[in-house]
Design an enzyme around this catalytic site. Sequence first.
Site, PDB file in Angstrom:
ATOM      1  N   ASP A 134     -99.255   4.667  45.371  1.00  0.00           N
ATOM      2  CA  ASP A 134     -99.149   4.939  43.942  1.00  0.00           C
ATOM      3  C   ASP A 134     -97.951   5.857  43.707  1.00  0.00           C
ATOM      4  OD1 ASP A 134    -100.263   7.400  44.833  1.00  0.00           O
ATOM      5  OD2 ASP A 134    -101.312   7.695  42.938  1.00  0.00           O
ATOM      6  N   TYR A 136     -95.325   8.896  42.800  1.00  0.00           N
ATOM      7  CA  TYR A 136     -95.316  10.357  42.945  1.00  0.00           C
ATOM      8  C   TYR A 136     -95.833  10.964  41.653  1.00  0.00           C
ATOM      9  CZ  TYR A 136     -92.186   9.645  46.982  1.00  0.00           C
ATOM     10  OH  TYR A 136     -91.629   9.256  48.178  1.00  0.00           O
ATOM     11  N   PHE A 147     -91.666   5.014  46.688  1.00  0.00           N
ATOM     12  CA  PHE A 147     -91.008   5.970  47.588  1.00  0.00           C
ATOM     13  C   PHE A 147     -89.728   6.576  47.016  1.00  0.00           C
ATOM     14  CE2 PHE A 147     -93.523   3.267  50.412  1.00  0.00           C
ATOM     15  CZ  PHE A 147     -94.242   4.230  51.122  1.00  0.00           C
ATOM     16  N   HIS A 258     -97.318   5.170  58.413  1.00  0.00           N
ATOM     17  CA  HIS A 258     -96.766   5.654  57.152  1.00  0.00           C
ATOM     18  C   HIS A 258     -95.800   6.803  57.433  1.00  0.00           C
ATOM     19  CE1 HIS A 258     -96.645   7.363  53.088  1.00  0.00           C
ATOM     20  NE2 HIS A 258     -97.131   6.213  52.667  1.00  0.00           N
TER      21      HIS A 258
END
Length: 293
Positions: A134, A136, A147, A258
């Site tokens: 989701d 920031y 990202f 991740h």
Amino acid sequence: MSKTVKIPDMFMKAAAAAKRKSVSTVEVSTEKASDDVKENQLVKKMKVDEPETKETPLGTPIKTEIDLKELLHSESWSQLLEEEFKKGYISKIEKFLNEEVKKGKQVFPPPSQIFTTFNVLPFEEISVVVIGQDPYHDDNQAHGLSFSVQKGVKPPPSLKNIFKELESDIDGFKRPDHGNLLGWTRQGVFMLNATLTVRAHEANSHAKIGWQTFTDTVIRIISKKSEKPIVFLLWGGFAHKKEELIDTKKHVVIKTAHPSPLSARFWWGCKCFSKCNTELENSGRNPINWSDL
């Protein structure tokens, strides 16, 4: 919209002796705001500020409500998702977002940037898909690319780790002085978050409002309708689950840890960027210039 109501005769007779009352109707017109500022030449009608306001005849400003379909300006995506926008869950997402605004909650990214990755990158130009969880949730960070953060905003830890891995994986890569990944999107990298909005300072706060139904459909469309093999970069356990939506006989899936500091020890050395370029070249396409930011 005005509406005229007829009063039955029985009520007319009962009111014959009474003082006649007049009923006035008020017509209310709402218009959808349209954004007219381009972030770049590939993005139509996008801006970073809050939704536009309209003035009523009395001079009282009222905010226009979010209409998701109107925020999607890409012709190719609009056609592919036309039926999806007619489904009931889309209306529920819009209602939830509008209620958030009415309650004084900040929603990130700004409405005009919810579909940035769609509006910048036409469907037929996609070559790589990066799936995030989701947006920031801190001020001025999210702008519709997973990202990625706006220029002038300090890159978050996950993005710093992405750059650090690139430095060891791609010859000549130099860490940029910003965290805006729009340069990748222009080259064919579809930066998709599974959830497209978030309440300010509350991670995953919009995770269950219906967005993942929408983005799962998007992933299926890319998998099914793309005429060329797509490289899917799935970072972390959440993204790994999206593999079931992808035709792995047709497309390439590269799964890694991740880049979050919590799992970075498994992220280092994954070389997913060079592997991605190798797969693109094997299929006769240009590699991504990861330095072009």
